[in-house]
Motif scaffolding. Structure first.
Motif, short mmCIF file in Angstrom:
data_model
loop_
_atom_site.label_atom_id
_atom_site.label_comp_id
_atom_site.label_asym_id
_atom_site.label_seq_id
_atom_site.Cartn_x
_atom_site.Cartn_y
_atom_site.Cartn_z
N VAL A 18 0.85 -1.19 0.00
CA VAL A 18 0.00 0.00 0.00
C VAL A 18 0.88 1.23 0.00
CG1 VAL A 18 -1.65 1.33 1.39
CG2 VAL A 18 -1.92 -1.13 1.17
N GLY A 19 0.50 2.22 -0.81
CA GLY A 19 1.26 3.46 -0.85
C GLY A 19 0.69 4.44 -1.85
N LEU A 20 1.58 5.19 -2.49
CA LEU A 20 1.20 6.17 -3.50
C LEU A 20 1.67 5.69 -4.87
CD1 LEU A 20 2.07 9.51 -1.67
CD2 LEU A 20 -0.15 8.35 -1.82
N GLN A 21 0.85 5.91 -5.88
CA GLN A 21 1.17 5.42 -7.22
C GLN A 21 1.00 6.54 -8.25
OE1 GLN A 21 -0.48 1.56 -8.24
NE2 GLN A 21 -0.98 2.29 -10.29
N LYS A 22 1.93 6.58 -9.21
CA LYS A 22 1.87 7.52 -10.33
C LYS A 22 2.35 6.82 -11.59
CE LYS A 22 2.88 11.84 -10.36
NZ LYS A 22 3.55 13.15 -10.29
N SER A 23 1.99 7.39 -12.74
CA SER A 23 2.45 6.87 -14.04
C SER A 23 3.66 7.67 -14.49
CB SER A 23 1.33 7.01 -15.08
OG SER A 23 0.24 6.20 -14.71
N TYR A 24 4.59 6.97 -15.14
CA TYR A 24 5.84 7.58 -15.60
C TYR A 24 6.17 7.11 -17.01
CZ TYR A 24 6.52 8.86 -10.74
OH TYR A 24 6.36 9.38 -9.48
N THR A 25 7.05 7.85 -17.65
CA THR A 25 7.62 7.47 -18.94
C THR A 25 9.13 7.38 -18.75
OG1 THR A 25 7.97 9.75 -19.63
CG2 THR A 25 5.82 8.75 -20.18
N ALA A 26 9.85 6.95 -19.79
CA ALA A 26 11.31 6.92 -19.71
C ALA A 26 11.85 8.31 -19.40
CB ALA A 26 11.90 6.38 -21.01
N GLU A 27 11.20 9.34 -19.94
CA GLU A 27 11.65 10.71 -19.73
C GLU A 27 11.31 11.24 -18.35
OE1 GLU A 27 9.65 9.85 -22.50
OE2 GLU A 27 11.47 9.51 -23.69
N SER A 28 10.20 10.81 -17.77
CA SER A 28 9.78 11.36 -16.48
C SER A 28 10.16 10.50 -15.28
CB SER A 28 8.26 11.60 -16.47
OG SER A 28 7.55 10.37 -16.52
N ARG A 29 10.77 9.34 -15.50
CA ARG A 29 11.07 8.45 -14.37
C ARG A 29 12.03 9.08 -13.36
NH1 ARG A 29 14.79 3.67 -17.03
NH2 ARG A 29 16.65 4.94 -17.27
N ASN A 30 12.76 10.12 -13.77
CA ASN A 30 13.65 10.80 -12.82
C ASN A 30 12.86 11.57 -11.76
OD1 ASN A 30 12.71 12.79 -14.53
ND2 ASN A 30 14.67 13.85 -14.70
N GLN A 31 11.53 11.59 -11.87
CA GLN A 31 10.68 12.25 -10.87
C GLN A 31 10.20 11.28 -9.78
OE1 GLN A 31 7.54 14.17 -13.10
NE2 GLN A 31 9.01 15.18 -14.45
N ILE A 32 10.60 10.01 -9.86
CA ILE A 32 10.19 9.03 -8.85
C ILE A 32 10.65 9.45 -7.44
CG2 ILE A 32 10.53 6.64 -8.05
CD1 ILE A 32 10.31 5.80 -11.03
N PRO A 33 11.83 10.03 -7.25
CA PRO A 33 12.21 10.46 -5.89
C PRO A 33 11.19 11.43 -5.25
CG PRO A 33 14.15 10.41 -7.26
CD PRO A 33 12.96 10.18 -8.17
N GLN A 34 10.51 12.25 -6.04
CA GLN A 34 9.49 13.14 -5.48
C GLN A 34 8.31 12.36 -4.93
OE1 GLN A 34 11.38 13.74 -8.13
NE2 GLN A 34 11.29 15.88 -8.80
N LEU A 35 7.96 11.23 -5.58
CA LEU A 35 6.89 10.38 -5.06
C LEU A 35 7.30 9.81 -3.71
CD1 LEU A 35 4.08 9.12 -5.67
CD2 LEU A 35 5.31 7.16 -6.62
N TRP A 36 8.57 9.38 -3.60
CA TRP A 36 9.07 8.86 -2.32
C TRP A 36 9.05 9.94 -1.25
CZ3 TRP A 36 9.28 4.19 -0.58
CH2 TRP A 36 9.40 3.12 -1.45
N GLN A 37 9.41 11.17 -1.60
CA GLN A 37 9.38 12.27 -0.62
C GLN A 37 7.96 12.51 -0.13
OE1 GLN A 37 11.30 15.44 -2.76
NE2 GLN A 37 13.34 14.80 -2.12
N GLN A 38 7.01 12.37 -1.03
CA GLN A 38 5.60 12.54 -0.66
C GLN A 38 5.13 11.40 0.23
OE1 GLN A 38 3.13 12.87 -4.15
NE2 GLN A 38 1.27 13.21 -2.98
N PHE A 39 5.58 10.18 -0.06
CA PHE A 39 5.12 9.00 0.68
C PHE A 39 5.85 8.79 2.00
CE2 PHE A 39 5.51 4.41 1.61
CZ PHE A 39 4.18 4.18 1.97
N ALA A 40 7.13 9.13 2.06
CA ALA A 40 7.99 8.78 3.22
C ALA A 40 7.39 9.13 4.59
CB ALA A 40 9.37 9.42 3.07
#
Length: 157
Positions: A18-40
């Motif tokens: 269970v957590g937070l989920q978002k969709s990404y592309t090869a170009e936007s995957r560098n934004q995954i750390p922001q999802l972790w900051q939101q979820f942490a």
């Protein structure tokens, strides 16, 4: 392989994450750390959470390299999921597990090496339909961005 420790094989057991989920592309995957900051801040506060292990689950990968990514924690099977959260249930299966020994920012390079070099050379039959995931054990240090990081790739059974 640079940044990857010894390879092992493990069964996952049934997992509900269970957590937070978002969709990404090869170009936007560098934004995954922001999802972790939101979820942490939620880690340790999720109803039914089991331990302090966190997961980064790659779901619905498509040939164009788009995918969904869930930053989450393992919970009890019957745990309730809040409206703003996503969940995924992963059935017990066999995985090839790679220890990631470098900074977390190097994960995309390690994953690329696994898929483009290690898997083709290994001769193993991996599942491209089942989710793969990163597993951050209790040894992971979020301040340093290192330690206790594993990459789990599903095998065809």
């Amino acid at each position: 392989m640079m940044g990857l420790g010894p390879v092992r094989f493990e069964r996952s057991g049934d997992l509900k994450i269970v957590g937070l989920q978002k969709s990404y592309t090869a170009e936007s995957r560098n934004q995954i750390p922001q999802l972790w900051q939101q979820f942490a801040p939620s880690i340790g506060q999720i109803p039914g959470q089991q331990g302090m292990v966190a997961y980064g689950v790659c779901l619905h990968a498509k040939p164009d390299c788009s995918f969904d990514y869930l930053a989450g924690v393992g919970v009890e099977k019957n745990a309730n999921v809040a409206d703003e959260q996503a969940s995924v249930e992963l059935p017990d299966r066999r995985y090839v597990v790679f220890e990631h020994t470098e900074h977390v920012s190097k994960l995309p390079e390690a994953i690329e090496t696994i898929w483009s070099k290690w898997i083709p050379e290994s001769g193993l039959n991996v599942s491209t339909d089942a989710p793969c995931f990163e597993r951050y054990t209790e040894e992971y240090d979020p301040e340093a961005g290192q330690g206790g990081t594993e990459i789990w790739i599903p095998l065809v059974e």
